[in-house]
Design an enzyme around this catalytic site. Structure first.
Site, PDB file in Angstrom:
ATOM      1  N   HIS A  99      24.391  77.673  72.428  1.00  0.00           N
ATOM      2  CA  HIS A  99      23.541  76.716  73.161  1.00  0.00           C
ATOM      3  C   HIS A  99      22.673  77.498  74.146  1.00  0.00           C
ATOM      4  O   HIS A  99      23.093  78.527  74.685  1.00  0.00           O
ATOM      5  CB  HIS A  99      24.403  75.691  73.902  1.00  0.00           C
ATOM      6  N   GLU A 171      16.396  73.839  69.593  1.00  0.00           N
ATOM      7  CA  GLU A 171      16.218  73.330  70.951  1.00  0.00           C
ATOM      8  C   GLU A 171      15.362  74.307  71.747  1.00  0.00           C
ATOM      9  O   GLU A 171      15.892  75.289  72.300  1.00  0.00           O
ATOM     10  CB  GLU A 171      17.579  73.181  71.642  1.00  0.00           C
TER      11      GLU A 171
HETATM   12  P1  PGA Z   1      18.719  67.096  77.085  1.00  0.00           P
HETATM   13  O1  PGA Z   1      19.753  68.222  76.584  1.00  0.00           O
HETATM   14  O2  PGA Z   1      18.578  66.090  75.958  1.00  0.00           O
HETATM   15  O3  PGA Z   1      19.356  66.499  78.279  1.00  0.00           O
HETATM   16  O4  PGA Z   1      17.421  67.781  77.350  1.00  0.00           O
HETATM   17  C1  PGA Z   1      19.658  68.726  75.299  1.00  0.00           C
HETATM   18  C2  PGA Z   1      20.669  69.809  75.075  1.00  0.00           C
HETATM   19  O5  PGA Z   1      20.912  70.644  75.966  1.00  0.00           O
HETATM   20  O6  PGA Z   1      21.240  69.873  73.983  1.00  0.00           O
END
Ligand code: PGA
Length: 264
Positions: A99, A171
């Protein structure tokens, strides 16, 4: 257009006590029970301390549970870490790796993520590898190169037979969290397409079947635009999913939008 299975997941990060996690999961299970799990996969990644109670109180076929991270060794001198064997003891079969907060706050490297991916697969987990470029990478125009590096190192040495046990979350670092700006659907689509082609390069054409989820400030205002894109297989949601009813709504709205556009 052929319909595909959609993936919805949330990472609870360092939020919610054990009680709050169990309540959340029970609500989510109840609310979403009628949605066929042939159509969606729904997963939640609670904190380590909540995992045992979460496993006991949740039907894993309805809400799949997983861990937010793990070490690559079975045991050893890694104070504060959790091993795959420890997670297996809880009957978990899903783990997230790399992550953005692990990469950027805790300075994890691609090589470490690769060790974790391989350890996860060795122990029979589904490995969810997160990738994403920083704002700086984007400004230099090297987003595709960064994603390529993260995927090629992250999945290095992974056999083709493991494809069904792999998931990717795209992401972009600049889109995550309270200060994030969500990627536009066009931008997400472009990067997802890139990711799929790298997956095909790594694993052969079948690599394209690995689900790629978009994450980073997913919210009720952008889910439908994102989920209807060809290369987006699911949504990985943070803040907007931490209330069960809001997550349930978001899933249903996304499914409806996807079905509407698939039937056109
Ligand atoms: P968020 O987090 O939707 O609050 O931006 C996404 C994540 O960290 O997976």
């Amino acid at each position: 257009m052929k319909t595909k299975k959609l993936y919805f997941g949330t990472n609870l990060k360092m939020y919610k006590t054990i009680r709050m996690t169990v309540d959340y999961l029970q609500q989510l299970e109840e609310l979403t029970r009628d949605i066929s799990r042939d159509e969606i996969e729904l997963f939640v990644l609670p904190s380590y301390t909540s995992l045992e109670s979460a496993v006991k109180s949740t039907d894993n076929h309805v809400v799949r549970l997983g861990a937010q991270n793990m070490n690559w060794e079975d045991e050893g001198q890694f104070t504060g870490d959790i091993s795959p064997v420890m997670l297996k003891e809880l009957n978990l079969d899903l783990v997230m790796i790399g992550h953005s907060e692990r990469r950027h706050v805790f300075r994890e490297t691609d090589t470490e993520e690769n060790q974790k991916v391989k350890a996860a697969l060795k122990h029979g987990f589904t490995a969810l590898l997160c990738v994403g470029e920083t704002a700086e990478d984007k400004a230099y125009g090297v987003s595709a190169e960064v994603l390529r590096t993260q995927l090629k190192i992250g999945f290095s040495g992974v056999e083709r037979e493991k494809i069904p046990s792999l998931r990717v979350a795209y992401e972009p670092v600049w889109s995550i969290g309270v200060n994030g700006t969500p990627a536009t659907a066009d931008y997400a689509e472009k990067m997802h397409k890139e990711i799929k082609s790298v997956l095909a390069e790594i694993f052969g054409e079948d690599g394209r079947t690995i689900p790629v989820l978009y994450g980073g400030s997913v919210n009720p205002g952008n889910t439908c635009q994102l989920i209807t894109r060809k290369y987006v297989d699911g949504l990985y949601v943070g803040r907007a999913a931490w209330e069960a009813s809001a997550f349930d709504r978001l899933i249903r709205e996304s499914m409806e939008a996807y079905k509407n556009q698939a039937s056109k």
